[in-house]
Design an enzyme around this catalytic site. Sequence first.
Site, PDB file in Angstrom:
ATOM      1  N   HIS A  92       0.815  -1.210   0.000  1.00 13.75           N
ATOM      2  CA  HIS A  92       0.000   0.000   0.000  1.00 13.75           C
ATOM      3  C   HIS A  92       0.850   1.263   0.000  1.00 13.75           C
ATOM      4  O   HIS A  92       0.372   2.317  -0.419  1.00 13.75           O
ATOM      5  CB  HIS A  92      -0.957  -0.015   1.186  1.00 13.75           C
ATOM      6  CG  HIS A  92      -2.119  -0.935   0.993  1.00 13.75           C
ATOM      7  ND1 HIS A  92      -3.381  -0.668   1.465  1.00 13.75           N
ATOM      8  CD2 HIS A  92      -2.223  -2.125   0.349  1.00 13.75           C
ATOM      9  CE1 HIS A  92      -4.204  -1.649   1.138  1.00 13.75           C
ATOM     10  NE2 HIS A  92      -3.513  -2.551   0.456  1.00 13.75           N
ATOM     11  N   HIS A 259      -1.759 -12.551  -2.001  1.00 15.16           N
ATOM     12  CA  HIS A 259      -2.823 -13.236  -1.263  1.00 15.16           C
ATOM     13  C   HIS A 259      -2.457 -14.675  -0.902  1.00 15.16           C
ATOM     14  O   HIS A 259      -3.304 -15.433  -0.455  1.00 15.16           O
ATOM     15  CB  HIS A 259      -4.120 -13.175  -2.072  1.00 15.16           C
ATOM     16  CG  HIS A 259      -4.692 -11.800  -2.138  1.00 15.16           C
ATOM     17  ND1 HIS A 259      -5.841 -11.490  -2.829  1.00 15.16           N
ATOM     18  CD2 HIS A 259      -4.266 -10.629  -1.588  1.00 15.16           C
ATOM     19  CE1 HIS A 259      -6.093 -10.202  -2.709  1.00 15.16           C
ATOM     20  NE2 HIS A 259      -5.147  -9.655  -1.966  1.00 15.16           N
TER      21      HIS A 259
END
Length: 728
Positions: A92, A259
């Site tokens: 992020h 993920h």
Amino acid sequence: MSNETKCPFNHTAGSGTTNKDWWPNQLNLNVLHRHSALSDPMDPDFDYAEAFKKLDLAAVKQDLHALMTTSQDWWPADFGHYGGLFVRMAWHSAGTYRTADGRGGAGGGQQRFAPLNSWPDNVSLDKARRLLWPIKQKYGRNISWADLLILTGNVALESMGFKTFGYAGGRADTWEPDDVYWGSEKIWLELSGGPNSRYTGKRELESPLAAVQMGLIYVNPEGPDGNPDPVAAAHDIRETFARMAMNDEETVALIAGGHTFGKTHGAGPASNVGPEPEAAGLEEQGLGWKSTFGTGKGKDTITSGLEVTWTSTPTKWSNDFFKHLFSYEWELTKSPAGAHQWVAKDAGEVIPDAYDASKKHRPTMLTTDLSLRFDPAYEKISRRFYENPAEFADAFARAWFKLTHRDMGPRARYLGPEVPAEHLLWQDPIPAVDHPLIDAADVAALKAKVLATGLSVSQLVSTAWASAATFRGSDKRGGANGARIRLAPQKDWEVNQPAALATVLETLEGVQKAFNDAQTDGKKVSLADLIVLAGAAGVEQAAKNAGIAISVPFAPGRMDASQEETDVDAMAVLEPVADGFRNYLKSAYKTPAEALLVDKAQLLTLTAPEMTVLVGGLRVLGANVGDSKHGVFTDRPGTLSNDFFANLLDMGTEWKPVSAANDVFEGRDRATGAVKWTGTRVDLIFGSHSQLRALAEVYGSADAQEKFVRDFVAAWNKVMNLDRFDLA
């Protein structure tokens, strides 16, 4: 009320109704004065690159490895390992990057500041950074927050068994928020279709934005506007990742690789979560999102509102993501927080619980995860990665490195022992200097040769500006080094006037060849250097025409890139849609031309005075695209005079718009009505805007000619050397 309790100040400096409140459309120059020495606490002679070179990187990594599995009671680690949290933090930090203007990204450590520190997509990353504080505190100035955030993501991957592609330091911290356009919405996560929507037509995302909603990094994991449609979500994924310079293969690798680790958090309703860091009370000390659900942490954590763990080994690298994606059919369900997610049909409980070793769960996925199976193009890539784990690992390693280093610019800025040896096309590679460089005598001789070719001041200046002004301080791309102005796509850009450019380049190549052929010691001049040198010769001649002798500084050392070293598609995003310095607009835009000028100046790291003096100088030097006469407020073009300012400020001239769009103006003699000049919004703003007029008055004064030339040369030299990281 007693005298002791009466405050003599009802309001403090900076409060009250602002100029922006009164005049919301006023041109904002504040973006040109961000990140100055006034906000930087470091000593004037502090050199972060030198400080980083003294860092014991291995020791930092050892401390980070220890941190990964040292769970803290105040913010416990999922599965006993902070790896997933730190991968998300690094992702992020870097993932705000966008290709359209190069803004965002990990450089500067902007995740520490508003608005990013309070975006809904960054919930709980305040805790991640706070976990890192003891390490940052220990190593102090030798590692920036910007570098530490990315290094921590790398170490997190390595600690979970993944071999990364490499790591480069060199990201100096900033000390205040960037002023970046993140969208026009007034509400976090506002859905599309409203009056401030970033979408038009058939879900066409506004440029330069690269996220689907205000406060998200990329896409809504529940699907477009929360609609759990994996195929529709694939459109959003492809668009947003492409705007961050990722192709389909890199996109699949990043989503699946990221993920593979950790989990999402949606233990209960979002109504339990308190205000974000910027809105939280002083007692929270910069932390936000305090939750009243259960303990508010650990198993009770609420972050995205989704409750998904993708793999059976969430703290270990594996191919489980694809195994689960393709092994099960999926049915729509909701998280405990009420968010749309998917659960495997008829599946056993093979997913560990993050905090209770006796519990297992069925596999779960996000809507955007299923896009990798149900979008045809993504599905082919996903199956190939599923069947070829080594290929997947390599693709993720490379994509992760690109994600976390894309905004660093060329390899010349990379620092540290883990910089990968391989040169990558997206790094805009430039050959290393492999020959003796020209000296002062050569520079003088080459200037004379250039001026003897018959090329005009306008041609020399325009070409040098076109070459250097592609630079973007945001992602450190572009600039004169490499001489890519002679290669596709730059040589064909409308703003560069291809036919006229070809003539100048052919002439300069002749000068280059003659010089290089005459050398007996291997000395050479690159075309990249010669283009800048020719521009300097043009500026010096123009100053001489104004009666002022001045030498434009010049430092050789640029090299020429090849077409094979140039990614045409990646380079295309550097094409100017507007360059107010050359009075150029590619087409009509909603954003006023003067605002686009300021945006360009900010990307060139210019101050308002530097922007002002460059516009005034380039106008009288005839640098306008298409030889336009707009803003050429002089009867002696090619002379570096302050005529632009003197004539713009002349009250004997009355200006009136002559276009329906109010973008072209005529300046008529107040007494006779005769047309004296024409100008654009970019020209007239220097007489209209109060701050810019104040600057124009400095350069338009009777005693300003010498200062004007001196300041123009300084600003010109700055632009010519913006990409010379080797000179720092």
